[in-house]
Design a protein around this motif. Sequence first.
Motif, PDB file in Angstrom:
ATOM      1  N   LEU A   1       7.436  13.255  13.328  1.00  0.00           N
ATOM      2  CA  LEU A   1       8.873  13.412  13.485  1.00  0.00           C
ATOM      3  C   LEU A   1       9.432  12.054  13.888  1.00  0.00           C
ATOM      4  N   GLU A   2      10.317  11.510  13.060  1.00  0.00           N
ATOM      5  CA  GLU A   2      10.774  10.144  13.258  1.00  0.00           C
ATOM      6  C   GLU A   2      12.228  10.099  13.718  1.00  0.00           C
TER       7      GLU A   2
ATOM      8  N   ARG B   1       8.529   4.657  10.473  1.00  0.00           N
ATOM      9  CA  ARG B   1       7.506   3.905   9.759  1.00  0.00           C
ATOM     10  C   ARG B   1       8.008   3.474   8.383  1.00  0.00           C
ATOM     11  N   VAL B   2       7.850   2.203   8.102  1.00  0.00           N
ATOM     12  CA  VAL B   2       8.192   1.660   6.785  1.00  0.00           C
ATOM     13  C   VAL B   2       6.990   1.864   5.889  1.00  0.00           C
ATOM     14  N   GLY B   3       7.158   2.636   4.843  1.00  0.00           N
ATOM     15  CA  GLY B   3       6.030   2.970   3.988  1.00  0.00           C
ATOM     16  C   GLY B   3       5.992   2.134   2.725  1.00  0.00           C
ATOM     17  N   THR B   4       5.019   2.475   1.894  1.00  0.00           N
ATOM     18  CA  THR B   4       4.882   1.792   0.618  1.00  0.00           C
ATOM     19  C   THR B   4       5.948   2.265  -0.355  1.00  0.00           C
ATOM     20  N   TYR B   5       6.236   3.560  -0.304  1.00  0.00           N
ATOM     21  CA  TYR B   5       7.186   4.124  -1.247  1.00  0.00           C
ATOM     22  C   TYR B   5       8.594   4.211  -0.645  1.00  0.00           C
ATOM     23  N   GLN B   6       8.719   3.892   0.647  1.00  0.00           N
ATOM     24  CA  GLN B   6      10.022   3.849   1.287  1.00  0.00           C
ATOM     25  C   GLN B   6      10.186   2.477   1.938  1.00  0.00           C
ATOM     26  N   PRO B   7      10.347   1.406   1.137  1.00  0.00           N
ATOM     27  CA  PRO B   7      10.489   0.064   1.714  1.00  0.00           C
ATOM     28  C   PRO B   7      11.808  -0.056   2.472  1.00  0.00           C
TER      29      PRO B   7
ATOM     30  N   GLN C   1       2.810   8.771   6.984  1.00  0.00           N
ATOM     31  CA  GLN C   1       3.915   8.597   7.927  1.00  0.00           C
ATOM     32  C   GLN C   1       3.494   8.746   9.378  1.00  0.00           C
ATOM     33  N   LEU C   2       2.285   9.251   9.632  1.00  0.00           N
ATOM     34  CA  LEU C   2       1.825   9.334  11.010  1.00  0.00           C
ATOM     35  C   LEU C   2       1.767   7.926  11.579  1.00  0.00           C
ATOM     36  N   GLY C   3       2.343   7.751  12.750  1.00  0.00           N
ATOM     37  CA  GLY C   3       2.518   6.417  13.300  1.00  0.00           C
ATOM     38  C   GLY C   3       1.248   5.814  13.840  1.00  0.00           C
ATOM     39  N   PRO C   4       1.226   4.493  13.977  1.00  0.00           N
ATOM     40  CA  PRO C   4       0.104   3.812  14.605  1.00  0.00           C
ATOM     41  C   PRO C   4       0.035   4.158  16.081  1.00  0.00           C
ATOM     42  N   LEU C   5      -1.167   4.338  16.581  1.00  0.00           N
ATOM     43  CA  LEU C   5      -1.342   4.812  17.944  1.00  0.00           C
ATOM     44  C   LEU C   5      -2.096   3.801  18.786  1.00  0.00           C
ATOM     45  N   ASN C   6      -1.337   2.956  19.484  1.00  0.00           N
ATOM     46  CA  ASN C   6      -1.934   1.987  20.394  1.00  0.00           C
ATOM     47  C   ASN C   6      -3.065   1.199  19.773  1.00  0.00           C
TER      48      ASN C   6
END
Length: 861
Positions: A281-282, A93-99, A543-548
């Motif tokens: 976990l990524e 996941r691309v975050g706000t603080y980790q572009p 960081q939890l990913g989008p789920l469907n």
Amino acid sequence: MTSSKTTLVNQSPAYLEFNFQGKVKKFSLMGDRLTFGRAPEVDLTLEGDEWAAVSRLHGTLTREGDTYSIYDGVLQGQDHKFSRNGLLYGQRRVGTYQPHILQDGDELQIGQDPQNLVRLKYINPNAPRHQDTSTIAKSISLKHRSLEIGRDPALQGSNLYLEAPVISRRHAIIDNSGSGYVLYDKSTNGIFITRYGKVFKARNQESLQDGDLIRIGPYALILKGDELLLEGRGDGLRIDAIQLSRQVPRHPENFWEQIQVALGQKIPAKFSLLNNVSVPLEPGQLVALVGGSGAGKSTLLETLLGIRPVDYGNIYLNSDDLRHNFNIYRTQIGYVPQQDIVHRNLSVTQVLTFAAQLRLPPDTDEGAIAQIVQKTLKTVALSDRSNSLVSKLSGGQLKRVSIAVELLANPKLFFLDEPTSGLDPGLDKKVMELLRDLAKEENRTVALVTHATANITLCDRVAFMGRGGNLCYFGDPEQAIPFFNDFVKSQGHHYELDGFAEIYIELDKPPEENQGIKPEAYCQRCAEFFRNHPSYQTYVERQLGPLNGSPSGITPQSPKTVSGKSSAPQNQSPQQATPSPWGQISVLLQRDIQLVFADKFNLALALLTAPIGIGLITFAIRDREPFILPTGPDPTLAPLALRVLFVFTCAAIWVGLSGSLQTIVRESAIYLRERLVNLGLVPYLGSKVLVLGGLALIQTLLMTAVILLGFQSPEPQLISWTMGVSVTTFLTLLTSGCLGLAVSCFVSNETQANTALPLLLLPQIIFSGVLFTMEGVAKFISWAMLSRWSVGAYGALVNVNEMVPEPQTYPDGTEIPQAFEISPVYDADWSNLGLNWAILGVHAGVYLAIALWQLKRKDTL
């Protein structure tokens, strides 16, 4: 907005390409700060229902020199609006603080469901050409053609070539039947189809419908009209575990609690193995699960793996519920349990070759398997020890062999339980560095349980578990100590922790050293403090990913329960693909034969024990011939013959049991791991029976040879003495071996198996009918003893009853008591002999059925 709306163009110096199932929109990138989404006010607007996965305000691009950085969400005033389905790069996941700093050819995606996701591709024509800049979603037309899919390089071009070890060379064919498209499954690992939200395993011939999602190994294909779209690229697996909770019944732990129960007082009915645990976990990350003994590390690992149920919560693999889709992903998951999953009597190459033959499709030729094995050995730095026996390796090398076994299928998700246990600090660091490289180089998700924290900073994330299954911290290892110092300060303490060892001590303080607070309660306080700490938002919540298509704050559901127990993931998953049982039996048989001949001393003992024991009888009975009728009455002959036959039976039972009692239990860790992948129960047990049968045949020949040389053969009445002895000996050896296999399925370790030997042998001796007369209940018990039927068969062949002389009488007419009475057990007729042989066969079948039942039962324990 800081820039005017960008105009849709066909070509530009740098542009962003959005793709939904072949429908493409391109936007040139002209400003220093650009926003994109479905809202009219953003700079790059995506209009239309096909872009439903995109949020109204989805993401932001900012110029970074000659390129751009991309962020999830849009800043509006002081508020940051996060997207609904996220923005992922390689499933991270691309975050706000980790572009993510874009490079030419980079591909990202919005959402995770292949049927709804939108792909983004960054193109910079001025940058050096390092990556393919073709259309994002590969599309293949099915019109007027038959499409073949598989791992065979010959399929490149007009057909679909998919590269992954678990994919068969010719995996599937899609053809037009005239009334629609039909999928033909030619694979070993199966094909799974998602239709209207339901997942099922494809049959050998399956009619397809428009919109079907077809999963082949790590790839996902979508049938859209006459086009087949490649949407899932197999480029990584991420895990999103949300609010996992698991409780189990609690028993009195000490004498005081037992007294409380005896007095009618209640103790807490359950204790928590996992308490509201959420972790992402990524891919590309090495994640360590640490904590004190009993904190729930292994429980969390096995739950994430899918082999432990939960009472509440959900686990998602790339947005698919693990509980409902376990069989889809089982070939993509690697798992190294705490016990080594290798046979020590084989060479390193043999271990890997047999494992590859079992786990990879059967159409993988020997040359390809050899290449995969050599590549794997190179990956784990064991090329120079390829021909060494596993038993000769050091602890670190042995662990690397276990890791290599799991790498053969190139899993995208890799779990390890205590991989550095028992290793010195130098080897500990080497193994951790190896795992870090495995995560980075192949974009794997790697999670391990460990007690050692000396090299924990090599990990990308650390999950610190506390008593009661509480997640006390999850995040960057470098930030763990500052976090725990914040917690200690919040509890009114005036000291600081200096290292990970002190964190262990802090969370495990006894009540008398911690203001009367029990460790479980203290750890729960720490978990609650963490959920309200900025670290939780940074490393977990955001960081939890989008789920469907659902927001990351999805509410988990409790699994349905049966009889108070949560159903295991694999029980709710679509049917598992079942490889050819004959192929598995062939591989297992080769491996088991190698193992038998690898230990030559043990093999010699197994083959020679019974013949030597029988040969010693000749010294004990001296010149007497126990199977030959004398010229005159001899009341001692029948008892002597029966005792000799009884030794034949006991020798065969002893050898059969001792050779099989450890067979299954000594490789229980290997069995459980292979079973989790694709091992069939019948092939596994069948290979063991075939090996036992082969050994029994050789033992029969040796025992029969000693009997023929050491004892004069009786006159045949039903069948030749040689044939009769051979059949009876073989059935006794095989049946006792099957009994040993059944017991080996129940014991927990090899010591228990050895201890069980006399317990099994004594009833066979007591209830054989030789030492004691079987009357009443004892008679029925004897029917359950294979010794009774073995001795009965030998006795019928010798015709023991015929050896009993006519009764003698005293002068007053009363009969003199005989030392041995005629018994129907030893009747020399075909009905009795056939019954004894048949019952021995029934015993063997019953023992194997019990073994099969127990092995199947282990799947749900």
